[in-house]
Motif scaffolding. Structure first.
Motif, PDB file in Angstrom:
ATOM      1  N   LEU A 113      -3.552 -10.831  -3.446  1.00 52.15           N
ATOM      2  CA  LEU A 113      -2.246 -10.505  -3.945  1.00 52.15           C
ATOM      3  C   LEU A 113      -1.594 -11.470  -5.084  1.00 52.15           C
ATOM      4  O   LEU A 113      -0.611 -11.322  -5.913  1.00 52.15           O
ATOM      5  N   ASP A 114      -2.243 -12.587  -5.003  1.00 49.98           N
ATOM      6  CA  ASP A 114      -1.755 -13.921  -6.057  1.00 49.98           C
ATOM      7  C   ASP A 114      -0.106 -14.044  -5.445  1.00 49.98           C
ATOM      8  O   ASP A 114       0.737 -14.359  -6.409  1.00 49.98           O
ATOM      9  N   GLN A 115       0.163 -13.968  -4.413  1.00 52.71           N
ATOM     10  CA  GLN A 115       1.476 -14.566  -4.007  1.00 52.71           C
ATOM     11  C   GLN A 115       1.788 -14.279  -2.196  1.00 52.71           C
ATOM     12  O   GLN A 115       0.853 -13.994  -1.504  1.00 52.71           O
ATOM     13  N   ASN A 116       2.811 -14.724  -1.942  1.00 50.56           N
ATOM     14  CA  ASN A 116       3.087 -14.684  -0.280  1.00 50.56           C
ATOM     15  C   ASN A 116       3.319 -13.262  -0.145  1.00 50.56           C
ATOM     16  O   ASN A 116       3.624 -12.533  -1.032  1.00 50.56           O
ATOM     17  N   TYR A 117       3.531 -13.047   1.291  1.00 44.48           N
ATOM     18  CA  TYR A 117       3.498 -11.605   1.625  1.00 44.48           C
ATOM     19  C   TYR A 117       4.016 -11.544   3.061  1.00 44.48           C
ATOM     20  O   TYR A 117       4.014 -12.791   3.830  1.00 44.48           O
ATOM     21  N   PHE A 118       4.732 -10.306   3.473  1.00 38.07           N
ATOM     22  CA  PHE A 118       5.112 -10.149   4.849  1.00 38.07           C
ATOM     23  C   PHE A 118       3.871  -9.405   5.587  1.00 38.07           C
ATOM     24  O   PHE A 118       3.574  -8.447   4.925  1.00 38.07           O
ATOM     25  N   ILE A 119       3.802  -9.388   6.769  1.00 43.69           N
ATOM     26  CA  ILE A 119       3.239  -8.827   7.808  1.00 43.69           C
ATOM     27  C   ILE A 119       4.083  -7.814   8.707  1.00 43.69           C
ATOM     28  O   ILE A 119       5.072  -8.451   9.604  1.00 43.69           O
ATOM     29  N   LEU A 120       4.077  -6.446   8.498  1.00 43.57           N
ATOM     30  CA  LEU A 120       4.658  -5.757   9.557  1.00 43.57           C
ATOM     31  C   LEU A 120       3.856  -5.142  10.546  1.00 43.57           C
ATOM     32  O   LEU A 120       2.822  -4.425  10.458  1.00 43.57           O
ATOM     33  N   PRO A 121       4.124  -5.471  11.818  1.00 46.66           N
ATOM     34  CA  PRO A 121       3.107  -4.985  12.871  1.00 46.66           C
ATOM     35  C   PRO A 121       3.312  -3.464  13.246  1.00 46.66           C
ATOM     36  O   PRO A 121       4.147  -2.961  13.920  1.00 46.66           O
ATOM     37  N   SER A 122       2.577  -2.699  12.684  1.00 50.75           N
ATOM     38  CA  SER A 122       2.537  -1.139  12.766  1.00 50.75           C
ATOM     39  C   SER A 122       2.177  -0.566  14.205  1.00 50.75           C
ATOM     40  O   SER A 122       2.978   0.073  14.776  1.00 50.75           O
ATOM     41  N   SER A 123       1.257  -1.330  14.898  1.00 48.21           N
ATOM     42  CA  SER A 123       0.807  -0.942  16.049  1.00 48.21           C
ATOM     43  C   SER A 123      -0.348  -1.977  16.486  1.00 48.21           C
ATOM     44  O   SER A 123      -0.681  -2.816  15.697  1.00 48.21           O
TER      45      SER A 123
END
Length: 299
Positions: free
Chosen positions: A237-247
């Motif tokens: 992604l060449d950047q920081n990112y968020f993780i959203l726990p879907s399941s």
């Protein structure tokens, strides 16, 4: 008719249909997140692997006026599809040498499994618990997975420790359940059977959300614990990112450039969990942030 009464009715009819070779009984299991589920278990003579089929979706059909008889035949058909035709010898399971290459790990919510975690070895990670299973069967064609939960008594039986389980699970999980990182668009195309899904998987990454799981999309949220995976995503992604726990099966990756506020994302995650995610598959209401400079996940 209540669900419990329905299960008993189906059980009685199945016993009439299957004869003496298979004994069918009502079974109540405590599943992930302390969810209690009731279904029917098939115990076939000469086979110590007994599939349990839960009947909630069939109960819905019954309430929509589908006949008990037709539902019973559907359940038998499902059993024929999922049954394992051979026994697992207890001696095989008792020997660590036999199972060491089949130890895998999964990710579950710590708070909602507090009682369960007293009975099993686990490793704390963020607000999650990493737990261990023996992968008994893997049908690569349809992605069906049969697992045995590793409990404290198994460690004593094997003469193994939690740290050894963890190290073996890292290697085995990557080999047996490789991670899959795709655009959300491509995953949806696969789910709906879009003929152009192969092209969609190659679509440009820019401006898209992503899904991280394993190739079977079964208990794939643990992929965030595979060595190098979070770093690989940051590089791609060449950047920081968020993780959203879907399941427990997958997580959603949101590039920082595409994100809204963390508070708003957390609100959305909780709303989706409350509305759409089955309680047994719930993972977390929190949102996590991967910082490339610090090379760590922040939650």
């Amino acid at each position: 008719m209540s669900y419990d009464e329905f299960v008993c009715k189906i059980c009685d009819r199945l016993n009439e249909m299957t004869g003496e070779q298979i004994e069918i009984s009502v079974y109540t299991a405590v599943k992930n997140n302390s969810c209690e589920r009731k279904g029917v278990v098939f115990k076939e003579k000469g086979n110590n692997v007994s599939p349990t089929i839960y009947l909630e979706e069939y109960y819905e059909k019954f309430l929509e006026e589908q006949e008990i008889e037709k539902i019973a035949y559907e359940v038998v058909k499902i059993y024929d599809q999922v049954k394992i035709d051979h026994s697992w010898e207890e001696e095989f399971i008792c020997d660590f040498e036999n199972v060491k290459d089949k130890i895998i790990f999964r990710l579950i919510n710590m708070e909602k499994n507090e009682t369960f975690l007293n009975q099993i070895p686990f490793v704390k990670y963020m607000d999650f618990a990493i737990v261990f299973s023996v992968l008994l069967e893997l049908d690569q064609k349809c992605g069906q997975i049969a697992m045995m939960q590793v409990r404290n008594e198994h460690l004593e039986l094997w003469g193994a420790c939690k740290e050894e389980l963890y190290q073996r699970a890292i290697i085995n999980s990557q080999n047996l359940l490789p991670f899959e990182f795709q655009t959300m668009f491509a995953v949806i195309a696969d789910m709906i059977g879009n003929d152009e899904s192969n092209d969609l998987k190659k679509s440009d990454d820019e401006g898209d959300l992503f899904v991280l799981s394993n190739i079977y999309r079964n208990c794939g949220a643990i992929s965030i614990c595979y060595p190098g995976v979070l770093e690989m995503i940051g590089e791609r992604l060449d950047q920081n990112y968020f993780i959203l726990p879907s399941s427990i099966h997958e997580v959603i990756i949101v590039p920082e450039s595409e994100s809204i506020s963390a508070m708003e994302m957390k609100r959305i995650v909780k709303e989706v969990n409350d509305t759409y995610v089955h309680k047994e598959e719930y993972l977390s209401d929190n949102v996590y942030y991967f910082d490339r400079e610090q090379n760590r996940l922040i939650g």
